[in-house]
Each structure stands twice: as C-alpha cells, then as structure tokens.
Write a protein that holds these residues in place. Structure first.
Motif, PDB file in Angstrom:
ATOM      1  N   TYR A 143       0.832  -1.194   0.000  1.00 34.18           N
ATOM      2  CA  TYR A 143       0.000   0.000   0.000  1.00 34.18           C
ATOM      3  C   TYR A 143       0.871   1.249   0.000  1.00 34.18           C
ATOM      4  CZ  TYR A 143      -3.593  -3.293   1.589  1.00 34.18           C
ATOM      5  OH  TYR A 143      -4.442  -4.354   1.702  1.00 34.18           O
ATOM      6  N   SER A 144       0.277   2.333  -0.463  1.00 32.43           N
ATOM      7  CA  SER A 144       0.864   3.656  -0.285  1.00 32.43           C
ATOM      8  C   SER A 144       0.195   4.282   0.936  1.00 32.43           C
ATOM      9  CB  SER A 144       0.630   4.531  -1.517  1.00 32.43           C
ATOM     10  OG  SER A 144       1.336   4.031  -2.627  1.00 32.43           O
ATOM     11  N   LEU A 145       0.996   4.841   1.816  1.00 38.37           N
ATOM     12  CA  LEU A 145       0.474   5.356   3.070  1.00 38.37           C
ATOM     13  C   LEU A 145       0.276   6.861   3.005  1.00 38.37           C
ATOM     14  CD1 LEU A 145       2.701   3.338   5.566  1.00 38.37           C
ATOM     15  CD2 LEU A 145       0.475   2.718   4.618  1.00 38.37           C
ATOM     16  N   VAL A 146      -0.715   7.333   3.735  1.00 37.61           N
ATOM     17  CA  VAL A 146      -0.962   8.760   3.899  1.00 37.61           C
ATOM     18  C   VAL A 146      -0.712   9.089   5.363  1.00 37.61           C
ATOM     19  CG1 VAL A 146      -2.664  10.607   3.787  1.00 37.61           C
ATOM     20  CG2 VAL A 146      -2.668   8.811   2.065  1.00 37.61           C
ATOM     21  N   GLY A 147       0.205  10.016   5.612  1.00 40.63           N
ATOM     22  CA  GLY A 147       0.493  10.334   6.995  1.00 40.63           C
ATOM     23  C   GLY A 147       1.459  11.490   7.128  1.00 40.63           C
ATOM     24  N   GLN A 148       1.796  11.736   8.369  1.00 35.44           N
ATOM     25  CA  GLN A 148       2.679  12.857   8.703  1.00 35.44           C
ATOM     26  C   GLN A 148       4.129  12.397   8.718  1.00 35.44           C
ATOM     27  OE1 GLN A 148       1.527  15.032  12.281  1.00 35.44           O
ATOM     28  NE2 GLN A 148       3.685  15.201  12.833  1.00 35.44           N
ATOM     29  N   VAL A 149       5.028  13.279   8.338  1.00 31.70           N
ATOM     30  CA  VAL A 149       6.453  12.981   8.369  1.00 31.70           C
ATOM     31  C   VAL A 149       6.930  12.917   9.813  1.00 31.70           C
ATOM     32  CG1 VAL A 149       8.741  13.787   7.710  1.00 31.70           C
ATOM     33  CG2 VAL A 149       6.818  14.071   6.136  1.00 31.70           C
ATOM     34  N   HIS A 150       7.609  11.825  10.169  1.00 30.47           N
ATOM     35  CA  HIS A 150       8.097  11.619  11.529  1.00 30.47           C
ATOM     36  C   HIS A 150       9.623  11.691  11.554  1.00 30.47           C
ATOM     37  CE1 HIS A 150       4.251  10.389  13.361  1.00 30.47           C
ATOM     38  NE2 HIS A 150       3.995   9.823  12.192  1.00 30.47           N
ATOM     39  N   GLY A 151      10.159  11.784  12.749  1.00 29.60           N
ATOM     40  CA  GLY A 151      11.595  11.723  12.955  1.00 29.60           C
ATOM     41  C   GLY A 151      11.964  10.456  13.693  1.00 29.60           C
ATOM     42  N   GLY A 152      13.222  10.330  14.044  1.00 30.43           N
ATOM     43  CA  GLY A 152      13.660   9.168  14.806  1.00 30.43           C
ATOM     44  C   GLY A 152      13.558   7.877  14.029  1.00 30.43           C
ATOM     45  N   LEU A 153      13.209   6.796  14.740  1.00 28.25           N
ATOM     46  CA  LEU A 153      13.122   5.477  14.114  1.00 28.25           C
ATOM     47  C   LEU A 153      12.021   5.427  13.061  1.00 28.25           C
ATOM     48  CD1 LEU A 153      14.034   2.516  14.026  1.00 28.25           C
ATOM     49  CD2 LEU A 153      12.408   2.043  15.875  1.00 28.25           C
ATOM     50  N   MET A 154      10.867   6.031  13.360  1.00 24.07           N
ATOM     51  CA  MET A 154       9.779   6.045  12.394  1.00 24.07           C
ATOM     52  C   MET A 154      10.187   6.813  11.134  1.00 24.07           C
ATOM     53  SD  MET A 154       7.177   4.328  13.452  1.00 24.07           S
ATOM     54  CE  MET A 154       5.869   4.981  12.446  1.00 24.07           C
ATOM     55  N   GLY A 155      10.937   7.881  11.320  1.00 24.73           N
ATOM     56  CA  GLY A 155      11.406   8.641  10.170  1.00 24.73           C
ATOM     57  C   GLY A 155      12.366   7.849   9.304  1.00 24.73           C
ATOM     58  N   LEU A 156      13.220   7.051   9.947  1.00 26.50           N
ATOM     59  CA  LEU A 156      14.150   6.207   9.191  1.00 26.50           C
ATOM     60  C   LEU A 156      13.400   5.192   8.345  1.00 26.50           C
ATOM     61  CD1 LEU A 156      17.032   5.185   8.591  1.00 26.50           C
ATOM     62  CD2 LEU A 156      16.844   3.750  10.646  1.00 26.50           C
ATOM     63  N   ILE A 157      12.378   4.580   8.916  1.00 22.14           N
ATOM     64  CA  ILE A 157      11.578   3.603   8.170  1.00 22.14           C
ATOM     65  C   ILE A 157      10.835   4.282   7.025  1.00 22.14           C
ATOM     66  CG2 ILE A 157       9.648   1.994   8.352  1.00 22.14           C
ATOM     67  CD1 ILE A 157      10.491   1.430  11.216  1.00 22.14           C
ATOM     68  N   GLN A 158      10.305   5.489   7.263  1.00 22.38           N
ATOM     69  CA  GLN A 158       9.603   6.216   6.217  1.00 22.38           C
ATOM     70  C   GLN A 158      10.530   6.543   5.042  1.00 22.38           C
ATOM     71  OE1 GLN A 158       7.873   9.663   8.097  1.00 22.38           O
ATOM     72  NE2 GLN A 158       5.906   8.645   8.420  1.00 22.38           N
ATOM     73  N   LYS A 159      11.714   7.038   5.359  1.00 20.92           N
ATOM     74  CA  LYS A 159      12.670   7.383   4.299  1.00 20.92           C
ATOM     75  C   LYS A 159      13.081   6.152   3.506  1.00 20.92           C
ATOM     76  CE  LYS A 159      14.604  11.416   6.692  1.00 20.92           C
ATOM     77  NZ  LYS A 159      15.802  11.999   7.346  1.00 20.92           N
ATOM     78  N   SER A 160      13.210   5.026   4.187  1.00 21.62           N
ATOM     79  CA  SER A 160      13.576   3.795   3.488  1.00 21.62           C
ATOM     80  C   SER A 160      12.481   3.367   2.523  1.00 21.62           C
ATOM     81  CB  SER A 160      13.850   2.683   4.508  1.00 21.62           C
ATOM     82  OG  SER A 160      14.902   3.043   5.384  1.00 21.62           O
ATOM     83  N   CYS A 161      11.232   3.435   2.972  1.00 28.07           N
ATOM     84  CA  CYS A 161      10.117   3.042   2.111  1.00 28.07           C
ATOM     85  C   CYS A 161       9.940   4.003   0.943  1.00 28.07           C
ATOM     86  CB  CYS A 161       8.827   2.963   2.934  1.00 28.07           C
ATOM     87  SG  CYS A 161       8.813   1.676   4.197  1.00 28.07           S
ATOM     88  N   MET A 162      10.249   5.275   1.152  1.00 28.05           N
ATOM     89  CA  MET A 162      10.089   6.264   0.085  1.00 28.05           C
ATOM     90  C   MET A 162      11.084   6.055  -1.052  1.00 28.05           C
ATOM     91  SD  MET A 162       7.583   8.407   0.511  1.00 28.05           S
ATOM     92  CE  MET A 162       8.060   9.808  -0.498  1.00 28.05           C
ATOM     93  N   GLN A 163      12.157   5.328  -0.805  1.00 28.79           N
ATOM     94  CA  GLN A 163      13.143   5.094  -1.852  1.00 28.79           C
ATOM     95  C   GLN A 163      12.651   4.132  -2.919  1.00 28.79           C
ATOM     96  OE1 GLN A 163      17.417   4.706  -0.640  1.00 28.79           O
ATOM     97  NE2 GLN A 163      16.585   4.683   1.437  1.00 28.79           N
ATOM     98  N   THR A 164      11.686   3.298  -2.581  1.00 22.25           N
ATOM     99  CA  THR A 164      11.237   2.274  -3.522  1.00 22.25           C
ATOM    100  C   THR A 164       9.770   2.421  -3.928  1.00 22.25           C
ATOM    101  OG1 THR A 164      10.711   0.800  -1.662  1.00 22.25           O
ATOM    102  CG2 THR A 164      12.909   0.615  -2.639  1.00 22.25           C
ATOM    103  N   SER A 165       8.981   3.141  -3.177  1.00 24.03           N
ATOM    104  CA  SER A 165       7.560   3.293  -3.508  1.00 24.03           C
ATOM    105  C   SER A 165       7.106   4.698  -3.166  1.00 24.03           C
ATOM    106  CB  SER A 165       6.710   2.262  -2.746  1.00 24.03           C
ATOM    107  OG  SER A 165       6.932   2.368  -1.348  1.00 24.03           O
ATOM    108  N   GLN A 166       5.968   5.084  -3.711  1.00 27.98           N
ATOM    109  CA  GLN A 166       5.466   6.443  -3.546  1.00 27.98           C
ATOM    110  C   GLN A 166       4.389   6.480  -2.472  1.00 27.98           C
ATOM    111  OE1 GLN A 166       4.190   7.840  -7.375  1.00 27.98           O
ATOM    112  NE2 GLN A 166       6.260   7.983  -8.193  1.00 27.98           N
ATOM    113  N   HIS A 167       4.651   7.255  -1.432  1.00 26.88           N
ATOM    114  CA  HIS A 167       3.694   7.466  -0.352  1.00 26.88           C
ATOM    115  C   HIS A 167       3.323   8.934  -0.304  1.00 26.88           C
ATOM    116  CE1 HIS A 167       4.465   3.404   1.239  1.00 26.88           C
ATOM    117  NE2 HIS A 167       5.727   3.639   0.934  1.00 26.88           N
ATOM    118  N   VAL A 168       2.183   9.218   0.286  1.00 22.55           N
ATOM    119  CA  VAL A 168       1.693  10.587   0.402  1.00 22.55           C
ATOM    120  C   VAL A 168       1.978  11.059   1.817  1.00 22.55           C
ATOM    121  CG1 VAL A 168      -0.278  12.133   0.113  1.00 22.55           C
ATOM    122  CG2 VAL A 168      -0.115  10.045  -1.266  1.00 22.55           C
ATOM    123  N   LEU A 169       3.122  11.706   2.014  1.00 17.12           N
ATOM    124  CA  LEU A 169       3.544  12.184   3.327  1.00 17.12           C
ATOM    125  C   LEU A 169       3.506  13.702   3.368  1.00 17.12           C
ATOM    126  CD1 LEU A 169       6.578   9.807   3.993  1.00 17.12           C
ATOM    127  CD2 LEU A 169       4.187   9.501   4.659  1.00 17.12           C
TER     128      LEU A 169
END
Length: 402
Positions: free
Chosen positions: A207-233
C-alpha cells in the motif's frame, strides 16, 4: 487452578449470553457497563410527561443524563484498553486475589519468566534484523531504474519485512475474502487500533500510506520506504491544509499504476470495541473505496495503543512482552458513492459495514475527543431539541408552566 478454570468458564458463559443478545437485538450491539441506561429519546421522555409546555421535572432528565455520563460515558472508555472477561496471565488485575492460589501464582511467575527471558530477547533480535533488512534492501532496490523490475522487487521487500515484523510479535493473522483485496488506483479504509494495523495489512499486500512525516526510528523507516515506492507524506503544517491533502490523494488515485492508498479515517486509535466517526475527507476525492475490517483477539495481547498514556517505546515493550498478537482481517466488497449521496453519508455507510463485519458497535462521536473538548455545536444541538419541544404548541408565548 480450579479457581482459574471457574473464571474462564464464567467468562465463556458471559460471551455466549452476549452473543445471543446480539442476535435478538435490532442491529446494535449491547453495551456491558456498570449502569443500566434508558435509551428512550429525549422527545419521548420529556414531551411524554407534559407535551408543549415547560416542566420543572425536565431538569431531572438532564441531571440523570449528566450523572450517567460522569459514571460511565460511551466515548472515553473507547480510549482505554478493552476489559477482559477472563484473566490472560499477563498482569495482575485484582489485588484482592493476591493469595487465592499458590499454584496459580506459580503459573503466572512461570509465564513471566517465559515471556521476559525467552520471548522478549528473541523478538528484539528479530525486530532489529527486520529493520536493518528493510533499510539495506530498500537502499539497494532504490538504485534500480523505475520500471516493472523495481516495482516487483519493492513489493517483495516490503511484504517480506512486514511478515518478519508480525513474526516478531508471534502474530497470527487470519485473512478472509481475499478476492476483495484493494486494487491499484483505489482507496483502502480500515478501522484503527494501533500502528500494527499497517504491519498486518502490509504482510498480505502493498500500500501507499498517507500520513505525517516523523523523525527518529519512524522517520528512518519512512525514508527507506520512500526510496522504492510512492507514499503521500506531509509536514505537520501541511496536514492542516485539507485542500492540499485531498489534492495529493486525488492525484495519486488518478494513476491506476500506483498502489492503493491506505487510510484510517478515524484519525486516532480506538480500543477495537467500536468504530467511531470517519472523517469525510477520504470520501470526497472520488474513486473506489475498499473497506477492510480488523479485529484483534485481546486474550493473547492488547494491541490497542493509548497514545495519551503510553509512548511508542512503552507500547512496543508491552506488545513484545505479550503472548501473541492474534487478529482477523476481512476484505469487504468495494464501495462507491451513490448519486446525490454526500461524503458524510457515504463515510457513515462504509463505517457501518466495517463495524458489522468486525462485530463492533458504531459510535457517531469524533475520535479527536481523546485530546480535545467536546464541540459547542453538540451542546447547542441538545438545547435546540429541548427548545423545539417546549415551544411546540406556543407554550412559551402563553407562559405555560407545568
């Protein structure tokens, strides 16, 4: 052990009685509480006593409703963990039963040693491995040129890492009606209990996720997922701009090659006993809605995240030290907005379908009440109802008092 057996049997009997009451009820699930409420509408109670005139006895109706809300309202209890009918050996629930049975205490201590000394270290190691695998794999796949190969590899990486994530929690997920799985270019909406909802659904599809940009560990996971798929952050400031959010979602679903968007319209975590108000924004952009119902089994572990009480790290620790995370996921038939149906009624219709399938009650209240005070408009609505009853036959103008 005899006491524990009796408690479990009593809990099963109560569950069967509730299930029977559900079958004979008029479509609404019964609420078990410490008080018995009179669900008669205000129009019948107040107007039935003295129709068309003011009565001092009307004060007692509002006083009674106020006492009921103070003792046990139907909203705030949805923001705390669900009460179990029987003890699941996870924590002490009654200090008065401290010396009930040394045998039961021995079983409880054995369970603590098993969960904290065996399960917890293994789950932590597997969690660290899953996160590292996600970061490294997405970094590598992100170097590929855009195309089918990159898309296929990205989907496989996310599903493998999500599956490992559920295994970290000894997760057992039962998926039903897979023929209704969300398709590309659609919007997947589901009831929201915890961050684990994303992990559970991602283990069976991408899925593509819709959500707020986070920092810390959640931010690391978000940035990793954004490298391969398109999410609406979005940034925190952009989340307040509803028009911008709708615009980006509409642009995403317009491309039928993109993954379906996963949205939790409640906007906050509810304790998996009810479904609260769906925000209408997700239902104003058009497109096909794919409802998904998620129901956790609280006997093996509490999946609900009370974000006002526990931090994400405390919640993660509680989940990692539970027995397991067991849940059922139902993919429901796709739904579209009917002609002359506005977004609010469409959202209510989708919410009712999800609640009925998961066996949860439907509440009209906004989940934002977890952190905000009730709106003045709700109070004014009750005042207008009462005023309408009082002035019905011109009693105010005539000075009638009963």
């Amino acid at each position: 052990m005899k006491w524990a057996t009796l408690q479990i049997e009593e809990g099963v009997k109560k569950q069967k009685a509730l299930a029977l009451e559900n079958l004979i009820s008029t479509g609404s699930f019964p609420r078990a509480g410490i008080i018995q409420r009179d669900e008669t509408p205000m129009e019948e109670q107040v107007a039935g006593r003295c129709r068309g005139c003011f009565s001092l006895a009307d004060v007692m109706y509002f006083s009674k409703k106020g006492c009921e809300a103070v003792a046990e309202d139907e909203v705030t209890q949805r923001f705390s963990s669900e009460e179990l009918l029987s003890w699941n050996l996870l924590s002490r629930t009654n200090a008065n039963l401290h010396h009930t049975s040394w045998k039961l205490a021995a079983v409880w201590v054995t369970g603590i040693l098993f969960r904290y000394c065996l399960l917890l270290p293994f789950r932590i190691c597997l969690s660290v491995f899953s996160i590292l695998l996600l970061v490294l794999a997405t970094t590598v796949v992100g170097q590929f040129p855009n195309g089918r190969v990159k898309g296929w590899l990205s989907n496989q990486v996310q599903m493998v890492c999500a599956t490992l994530g559920t295994r970290c929690l000894s997760g057992l997920v039962h998926f039903h009606n897979r023929e209704n799985k969300p398709q590309k270019g659609g919007i997947c909406v589901a009831n929201h209990t915890s961050p684990l909802d994303v992990l559970v659904l991602a283990s069976d599809g991408c899925y593509s996720l819709v959500g707020q940009v986070h920092g810390g560990l959640m931010g690391l996971i978000q940035k990793s997922c954004m490298q391969t798929s398109q999410h609406v952050l979005f940034e925190r400031s952009e989340m307040k701009d509803r028009h911008l959010v709708r615009k980006r979602i509409r642009e995403h679903i317009a491309d039928k090659a993109k993954l379906p968007i996963l949205i939790f319209p409640e906007g906050t975590c509810i304790n998996n006993t009810s479904v609260m108000m769906f925000k209408k924004g997700s239902f104003e952009v058009g497109g096909t809605i794919h409802p998904v119902a998620i129901k956790y089994d609280p006997r093996f572990g509490d999946a609900f995240w009370n974000s006002t009480k526990h931090s994400i790290m405390t919640y993660a620790f509680n989940v990692l030290t539970s027995w397991a995370i067991v849940c059922n996921v139902w993919y429901l038939p796709p739904m579209v907005k009917e002609e002359e149906e506005d977004a609010v009624h469409f959202a209510d219709r989708v919410k009712a379908v999800i609640a009925a399938r998961a066996g949860m009650s439907v509440l009209p209240w906004d989940g934002g009440l977890k952190r905000k005070k009730i709106k003045e408009s709700f109070k004014e609505e009750q005042q207008k109802k009462y005023c309408q009853i009082v002035i019905e036959n011109g009693s105010v103008g005539n000075g009638n008092v009963c």
